[in-house]
Design an enzyme around this catalytic site. Structure first.
Site, PDB file in Angstrom:
ATOM      1  N   LYS A 110       0.845  -1.065   0.251  1.00 16.78           N
ATOM      2  CA  LYS A 110      -0.091   0.155   0.407  1.00 16.78           C
ATOM      3  C   LYS A 110       0.843   1.069   0.126  1.00 16.78           C
ATOM      4  O   LYS A 110       0.902   2.261  -0.389  1.00 16.78           O
ATOM      5  CB  LYS A 110      -0.895   0.077   1.261  1.00 16.78           C
ATOM      6  CG  LYS A 110      -2.007  -0.976   1.101  1.00 16.78           C
ATOM      7  CD  LYS A 110      -3.326  -0.838   2.392  1.00 16.78           C
ATOM      8  CE  LYS A 110      -4.160  -2.113   2.052  1.00 16.78           C
ATOM      9  NZ  LYS A 110      -4.830  -2.513   3.521  1.00 16.78           N
ATOM     10  N   LYS A 190      -7.335 -10.353 -14.441  1.00  9.83           N
ATOM     11  CA  LYS A 190      -8.064 -10.298 -13.163  1.00  9.83           C
ATOM     12  C   LYS A 190      -9.905  -8.836 -13.327  1.00  9.83           C
ATOM     13  O   LYS A 190      -8.538  -8.354 -12.837  1.00  9.83           O
ATOM     14  CB  LYS A 190      -7.739 -10.491 -12.162  1.00  9.83           C
ATOM     15  CG  LYS A 190      -8.122 -10.557 -10.497  1.00  9.83           C
ATOM     16  CD  LYS A 190      -7.877 -10.541  -9.877  1.00  9.83           C
ATOM     17  CE  LYS A 190      -8.037 -10.260  -8.354  1.00  9.83           C
ATOM     18  NZ  LYS A 190      -8.506  -9.279  -8.123  1.00  9.83           N
ATOM     19  N   LYS A 193     -11.434  -3.085 -10.113  1.00  8.08           N
ATOM     20  CA  LYS A 193     -11.690  -1.417  -9.613  1.00  8.08           C
ATOM     21  C   LYS A 193     -10.073  -0.936 -10.690  1.00  8.08           C
ATOM     22  O   LYS A 193     -10.719  -0.088 -11.111  1.00  8.08           O
ATOM     23  CB  LYS A 193     -12.732  -1.054  -8.655  1.00  8.08           C
ATOM     24  CG  LYS A 193     -11.878  -1.136  -7.321  1.00  8.08           C
ATOM     25  CD  LYS A 193     -12.733  -1.128  -6.709  1.00  8.08           C
ATOM     26  CE  LYS A 193     -12.253  -0.682  -4.868  1.00  8.08           C
ATOM     27  NZ  LYS A 193     -11.944  -2.425  -4.610  1.00  8.08           N
TER      28      LYS A 193
END
Ligand code: ADP
Ligand code: TRP
Length: 320
Positions: A110, A190, A193
Site C-alpha cells: 500500500k 483479473k 476496479k
C-alpha cells in the site's frame, strides 16, 4: 463452527466481487454460524472524505442485504457500531512486536502505491486481529492477499495466551478457496476496479452495456468460425449459463454468420436477467435507509452482546 469475514466498503462492486466472494459468503450462511461486518474503521485508512465514507458504508450494507445476507440467520453489523473491538485492539497492540508489523506485505504494497504511511495503516493488522479474536472465530475466509494477516492474528493470539498462561484467544484458520476461478475482466486480466476492466453489478443499463461491448476479442469476421476456448465473452458467459446453454453457444461460435457483437448481446441479456431481482431489492433498500439502519442496529446488538462478555474476561486476565 464460527466463520467470520470483514468486508471493506469500497463503493461500486463488480461481478468479480460477486462470484469471487459475495455469492460464496451468502451461500456459506448454511455451513456454519456466519459473522460478517463492514470494515468501516479499516476503510478510514484509505477513505478520508466524510460523505464518501458514509455513502460507501451504507451502500455496502445495502448491497450485501440485497444479495442475500440474512440478518436473522447471520450476525451482520458495521465494525464501528461495536466499539469493544478498539479496546481489544489496544490490548493486543501491547503483544504485537514491531518486527511482526514491519514484515506485513499489505503495508509495504500500500505504501509503495502511494497510500500515506501512517500509524493507522501500519497497525491495520492488529485491528484485524481484534476483529477475529473478539468473536472466537474458527474460520476466516479470505483472498490470498489476506492470508498473512490471519497468520499474524495467530501470532498475536499466541503471544497473548503464552504471556498470561491462558487459552482465552481462539486461534483462527484462514480459508482460501483455490478453486474459485478468477473472474476475468473485459480485457481478459483479473477483473479489478484498479484495472478499469470491470463489469459493474448495479451500474446503469447504459454503463453495463458499454462495459460488455468493450470486452476485448480477436478480430475474426462474421463469416469465420470462432474459437470459444480463448474468448473473453465466453469465459464470462460460463458464470451465467448452464451446460445446455453453453453447448448451444459453442455451436454458435463454430457456425459462421454471427459476430462478437451478437455474443456480447447474449451475455448482456444474461447479466441483466441474473441481477434484475437483486437490483430491484437493492433499489427498495436504497430508498429505505430506516429499514437498513434498523437491520444494522439489530446486528450490532447481537455482535455487541458477544463482544461485551469476551472483553469482560479479557480485562480480567490483563488486570483492568
Ligand atoms: P478489486 O480487485 O476490484 O479492488 P477487492 O480487492 O476489493 O476487489 O476484492 C473484494 C473481494 O472480491 C475479495 O474477496 C476478492 O477476492 C474478490 N474479488 C475481486 N476481484 C475478483 C475477481 N476478478 N475474481 C474473483 N474474486 C474477486
Ligand atoms: N482486511 C480485509 C480486506 O481488506 C478486511 C477485514 C478487516 C477482514 N477485518 C477483517 C477480513 C477480519 C477478515 C476478518 O479484505
Amino acid at each position: 463452527m464460527r466463520i467470520l469475514s470483514g468486508i471493506q466498503p469500497s463503493g461500486t462492486i463488480h461481478i468479480g466481487n460477486y462470484f469471487g466472494m459475495i455469492k460464496k459468503m451468502v451461500e456459506g450462511q448454511n455451513d456454519g454460524e456466519l459473522f460478517a461486518f463492514i470494515a468501516s474503521y479499516h476503510a478510514l485508512t484509505t477513505v478520508k472524505e466524510k460523505e464518501l465514507l458514509e455513502k460507501n458504508i451504507f451502500e455496502a450494507a445495502v448491497n450485501f442485504l440485497a444479495l442475500g445476507m440474512d440478518p436473522e440467520k447471520s450476525t451482520f453489523w458495521v465494525q464501528h457500531h461495536v466499539k469493544e473491538v478498539l479496546e481489544l485492539y489496544w490490548i493486543l497492540s501491547n503483544h504485537t512486536s514491531m518486527g511482526l508489523l514491519e514484515r506485513a506485505h499489505s503495508y509495504k504494497d500500500k505504501t509503495a502505491r502511494g497510500i500515506q504511511a501512517n500509524h493507522g495503516l501500519f497497525s491495520y493488522p492488529v485491528l484485524m486481529a481484534a476483529d477475529i479474536l473478539l468473536f472466537d472465530s474458527n474460520i476466516v475466509p479470505v483472498g490470498k492477499d489476506q492470508i498473512q494477516h490471519v497468520e499474524m492474528t495467530r501470532d498475536i493470539a499466541n503471544s497473548f495466551n503464552n504471556h498470561y498462561k491462558t487459552d482465552i484467544l481462539v486461534l483462527p484458520e484462514a480459508k482460501v478457496d483455490e478453486v474459485v476461478a478468477t473472474v476475468p475482466g473485459t480485457d481478459g486480466a483479473k477483473m479489478s476496479k484498479s484495472y478499469g476492466n470491470t463489469i459493474d453489478m448495479f451500474g446503469s443499463a447504459k454503463t453495463i452495456k458499454k462495459q460488455v461491448m468493450g470486452i476485448v476479442t480477436d478480430s475474426k469476421e462474421l463469416h469465420e468460425p470462432k474459437d470459444y476456448t480463448t474468448c473473453n465473452i465466453y469465459k464470462l458467459c460460463e458464470l451465467f449459463m448452464n451446460e445446455d446453454e453453453l453447448n448451444e453457444l459453442q455451436q454458435r461460435y463454430a457456425t459462421p454468420g454471427e459476430g462478437y457483437g451478437h455474443f456480447k448481446m447474449t451475455l448482456l441479456d444474461k447479466i441483466n436477467e441474473h441481477f434484475a431481482p437483486y437490483a430491484a431489492r437493492r433499489e427498495e433498500l436504497l430508498n429505505n435507509p430506516k429499514e437498513v439502519n434498523e437491520i444494522l442496529a439489530h446486528g450490532a446488538q447481537k455482535a455487541r452482546k458477544i463482544a461485551q462478555v469476551k472483553m469482560e474476561k479479557i480485562r480480567n486476565i490483563v488486570g483492568l
